[in-house]
Every structure is written in structure tokens, then in C-alpha cells.
Design an enzyme around this catalytic site. Structure first.
Site, mmCIF file in Angstrom:
data_model
loop_
_atom_site.group_PDB
_atom_site.id
_atom_site.type_symbol
_atom_site.label_atom_id
_atom_site.label_comp_id
_atom_site.label_asym_id
_atom_site.label_seq_id
_atom_site.Cartn_x
_atom_site.Cartn_y
_atom_site.Cartn_z
ATOM 1 N N ASP A 92 0.870 -1.158 -0.043
ATOM 2 C CA ASP A 92 0.108 0.107 0.039
ATOM 3 C C ASP A 92 0.850 1.121 -0.041
ATOM 4 O OD1 ASP A 92 -1.935 1.780 0.421
ATOM 5 O OD2 ASP A 92 -2.913 1.203 2.146
ATOM 6 N N SER A 93 0.559 2.252 -0.417
ATOM 7 C CA SER A 93 1.334 3.543 -0.833
ATOM 8 C C SER A 93 1.189 4.211 0.575
ATOM 9 C CB SER A 93 0.683 4.457 -1.860
ATOM 10 O OG SER A 93 -0.463 4.929 -1.463
ATOM 11 N N GLY A 94 0.746 3.963 1.498
ATOM 12 C CA GLY A 94 0.532 4.962 2.760
ATOM 13 C C GLY A 94 -0.557 5.796 2.722
ATOM 14 N N GLY A 95 -1.354 6.137 1.611
ATOM 15 C CA GLY A 95 -2.527 6.946 1.335
ATOM 16 C C GLY A 95 -3.399 6.703 2.729
ATOM 17 N N ASP A 146 -3.062 8.141 -3.059
ATOM 18 C CA ASP A 146 -4.324 8.498 -3.454
ATOM 19 C C ASP A 146 -4.735 9.412 -2.177
ATOM 20 O OD1 ASP A 146 -4.478 6.298 -1.756
ATOM 21 O OD2 ASP A 146 -6.538 6.025 -2.383
ATOM 22 N N GLN A 194 -11.380 6.363 -6.604
ATOM 23 C CA GLN A 194 -12.064 7.094 -5.617
ATOM 24 C C GLN A 194 -13.565 7.767 -6.037
ATOM 25 O OE1 GLN A 194 -11.340 7.245 -2.566
ATOM 26 N NE2 GLN A 194 -9.229 6.307 -2.347
ATOM 27 N N GLY A 221 -11.613 3.884 -0.908
ATOM 28 C CA GLY A 221 -12.359 4.729 -0.129
ATOM 29 C C GLY A 221 -13.580 4.374 0.336
ATOM 30 N N ASP A 271 -7.657 -7.288 1.079
ATOM 31 C CA ASP A 271 -6.956 -7.349 2.027
ATOM 32 C C ASP A 271 -7.750 -6.829 3.339
ATOM 33 O OD1 ASP A 271 -5.454 -4.614 3.209
ATOM 34 O OD2 ASP A 271 -6.379 -4.331 1.301
ATOM 35 N N HIS A 340 -5.706 -19.885 12.900
ATOM 36 C CA HIS A 340 -7.010 -20.222 12.479
ATOM 37 C C HIS A 340 -7.805 -19.388 11.632
ATOM 38 C CE1 HIS A 340 -11.146 -22.031 12.719
ATOM 39 N NE2 HIS A 340 -11.521 -20.883 12.859
#
Length: 376
Positions: A92-95, A146, A194, A221, A271, A340
Site C-alpha cells: 500500500d502506498s501509505g495513503g 491517493d 475514488q 475509499g 486485504d 485459524h
């Protein structure tokens, strides 16, 4: 990236596919365990491969950039070598993390200024430097920078936010094409749709991301506080506008029932921290429903809960014992519950894939979604 669409369900938009990377093949639909800091909490890499059979995991640019830092990961040969993981990684870009730091960040045309949640130090992410950071990490799939707008937000804000994401996307795609991988394996870049919960904005954003010719497209989003039915509606709306020959990734989703409903709406990749985070709090996801193992009802339950399910927690330990571990904060309880839950999530993806292939998905998923969402 080679993505092959293999089968589409006749009664829904559910699909199976195969996504090929230099670190291995990913069968879709797929769930990616979240390894924010280069580790999926409470499980080892060997367990991820041998017991859970995770084909791909997720790492986070924001967290890895802050700790241990790009220099250390670069000196360690990239994230795969640093964490001893030889299968695909998406970063993930960190947005979203910057979004969650709303009191400690400032968005500008150039990028996002933010303060570290560790020590308050100041940093900036731009569309260009998040590409370079992810080149250093060496992930197989990298995300663009983003802005994730909050829910609810008015349409004017949603439109301005979407257009900022579009301008960042153009710059990020340009930076990606001008740069090269650091470690000899191919990397791919996904765009992010978005537009909050406004259908016309989401359609415009989907078309924009398609026009940038990313290797895959994510739907962002959502799962940020909106009602579940609205999330499903927006997902269904967006997948109508996405190409069939590229993978579709719904970010940050979700509970098992959410996965079932969103696969039915044409999503390939997911995810979420929920299976691991909730496991550490004593919540178990099962084929019969959701269990809170801390509840007193399990204190004297000296039976295996689901001995035919392929996890150690189901096959080897009684519910009374797992309850005992959690009541006494024993680390083994966290480990068994996490193994589990992740095993259940990956089993669920495999079960959906098989049912799509044999044309039984559409008549099964709604009832099963209701079943796995009930509390036991």
C-alpha cells in the site's frame, strides 16, 4: 503482469483468474494477509506458506518507510530478502495511513505532509517518492498515492479529492515508467478508484484509472464507515466500469460475509487486518459463525469445535483450553487464533473459487454469508 480470466459465474459477476508475477502465481479470488511491518502478527513466514497457504501478503509503505527505513531494507536486499518471504508482496502506498492521521497531516498539490506517529518528525509523501520507496521495498505490486476521503463527505469535497488523486495518479504513473526495479524482478502498479459514495464520480474515476493503463485497478475509499449495503452498491457499480482482463482489488475489506458478497460483485483481491486483529482479541471466524472465545460459555466446553476444519485450533485443542489461554493472556492463544482465522479466510477463497468453477456459487453464497456472519 499477466492476468488470465479463467471463469465467470453465470448467475453473478464472480470470477476466477490467475495473476502471474516473478515471485509466483496468484489464483483469484484471493485474500492477502496484512504484514504491515514485514510480519503478519503472531505467525511465522513458514506457517504462512505451509499451513495457511498464503499466495501473497501485504506490506505498508508508510510504516516500513518510518521503521526500519529504506536504507536498512535496501541494505537487506529488499523486503522479500529482509523478511525471508519468497512469494509475492503488495505494498500500500501509505495513503490510507496518512488519511487516518487527519490531525497530523496536510494535503497539498505536491503531496501529503505528515508527522510520524512514533516521534512527531515531519515527512512528506509525493506521488513520485512513494514510487521510489516501493522500488526500494521491491514489492511485486505497488499502489499509487491517493487521498481517501472520509465518510460522509459532501459531493464537492469528494470531487476535489478525486481530482487530486487523479493528478497524483498521472504523476505516479509517469514516475513508475521512468524508474526501474532495484532487485531484478518485475514490479507492477495499480491505480485506485475514488469518488466516495457518488456513482457519477466513481464512474469518472474508474474511467480515468483505466485510461492510465495500470496493470490492475483497486477500488478505494470504501469500508470507511459507510453502511455495508452502500459499500456493496458502490462496488457493484465500479466493477461494471472496470476491464475484464485486469485484476480488481477492493481495499480494506473485510468480514467473511463481505468477501462473499464482493466476490459476487466481481472483485478478485482483498486485504484486511480483521482476521489477525480480531484473532488477538479472541474472535474466531468459523464455517458455523463467529465465536468470542472469551465468553464464559466456552469455559467448560471440552470438545473440538470443528475437527474436520484444517487448523490446529479446530483439530487439536478443545474450546475450554483456548478459552483458558485467552483468559490468562497466553501467547499461544493469540498464535492459534491467528493461524485459524487466516486459514479460514484462505479456505473461504478456495471454496469460492471451486464453486465458481463448478457453477454452484450463485445458489450458495448468500446463505453461507448469512451463516458465517451469525454469532455463536
Amino acid at each position: 503482469m499477466v492476468f488470465t480470466l479463467l471463469k465467470t459465474d453465470s448467475g453473478t459477476k464472480a470470477r476466477t483468474g490467475r495473476l502471474e508475477t516473478d515471485h509466483g502465481t496468484i489464483d483469484t479470488p484471493i485474500f492477502m494477509p496484512v504484514g504491515t511491518l514485514g510480519t503478519v502478527k503472531a505467525v511465522t513466514q513458514d506457517e504462512l506458506k505451509e499451513q495457511i497457504n498464503a499466495q501473497i501478503i501485504l506490506g505498508n509503505t508508510y510504516h516500513l518507510y518510518l521503521r526500519p527505513g529504506c536504507d536498512i531494507i535496501s541494505d537487506g536486499g529488499g523486503l522479500h530478502q529482509f523478511m525471508n518471504w519468497d512469494r509475492p508482496i503488495l505494498t500500500d502506498s501509505g495513503g490510507y495511513q496518512v488519511y487516518s492521521l487527519s490531525d497530523n497531516r496536510e494535503l497539498t498539490e505536491k503531496g501529503a505532509r505528515f508527522k510520524s506517529h512514533h516521534d512527531g518528525s515531519k515527512h512528506m509523501f509525493t506521488p513520485e517518492n512513494v514510487v521510489e520507496i516501493q522500488r526500494v521495498l521491491g514489492s511485486d505490486i505497488m499502489m499509487i498515492l491517493d487521498e481517501c476521503p472520509p465518510y460522509p463527505c459532501d459531493k464537492d469535497y469528494a470531487k476535489e479529492s478525486m481530482e487530486l488523486t487523479h493528478r497524483w495518479a498521472e504523476r505516479g504513473r509517469k514516475a513508475f515508467k521512468k524508474s526501474d526495479p532495484h532487485y531484478g524482478h518485475k514490479q507492477f502498479q495499480f491505480g485506485i478508484v475514488q469518488g466516495s459514495t457518488y456513482k457519477n464520480l466513481r464512474r469518472d474515476s474508474a474511467q480515468f484509472m483505466v485510461d492510465q493503463d495500470f496493470e490492475g485497478i483497486a477500488i478505494g475509499g470504501l469500508s470507511v464507515g459507510e453502511p455495508t449495503d452502500l459499500m456493496y452498491e458502490m462496488t457493484d457499480h465500479n466493477t461494471d466500469d472496470l476491464p475484464e482482463d485486469k485484476p480488481r482489488y477492493l481495499m480494506g475489506v473485510g468480514k467473511p460475509a463481505n468477501l462473499l458478497h464482493c466476490v459476487a460483485r466481481g472483485i478478485d483481491m482483498f486485504d484486511c487486518v480483521l482476521p489477525t486483529r480480531n484473532a488477538r482479541n479472541g474472535q474466531l471466524f468459523t464455517r458455523r459463525g463467529i465465536i468470542n472465545i472469551r465468553n464464559a460459555k466456552w469455559k467448560n466446553h471440552h470438545k473440538l469445535f470443528d475437527p474436520e476444519f484444517p487448523s490446529d485450533l479446530s483439530q487439536k485443542y478443545t474450546m475450554a483450553y483456548i478459552h483458558h489461554l485467552f483468559r490468562n493472556s497466553e501467547i499461544l492463544g493469540l498464535q492459534l487464533a491467528t493461524l485459524h482465522n487466516l486459514t479460514f479466510y484462505l479456505w473461504l477463497m478456495k471454496e469460492m473459487k471451486q464453486r465458481i468453477e463448478n457453477e454452484t456459487f450463485s445458489g450458495w453464497y448468500k446463505d453461507f454469508a448469512e451463516q458465517v456472519d451469525q454469532k455463536i
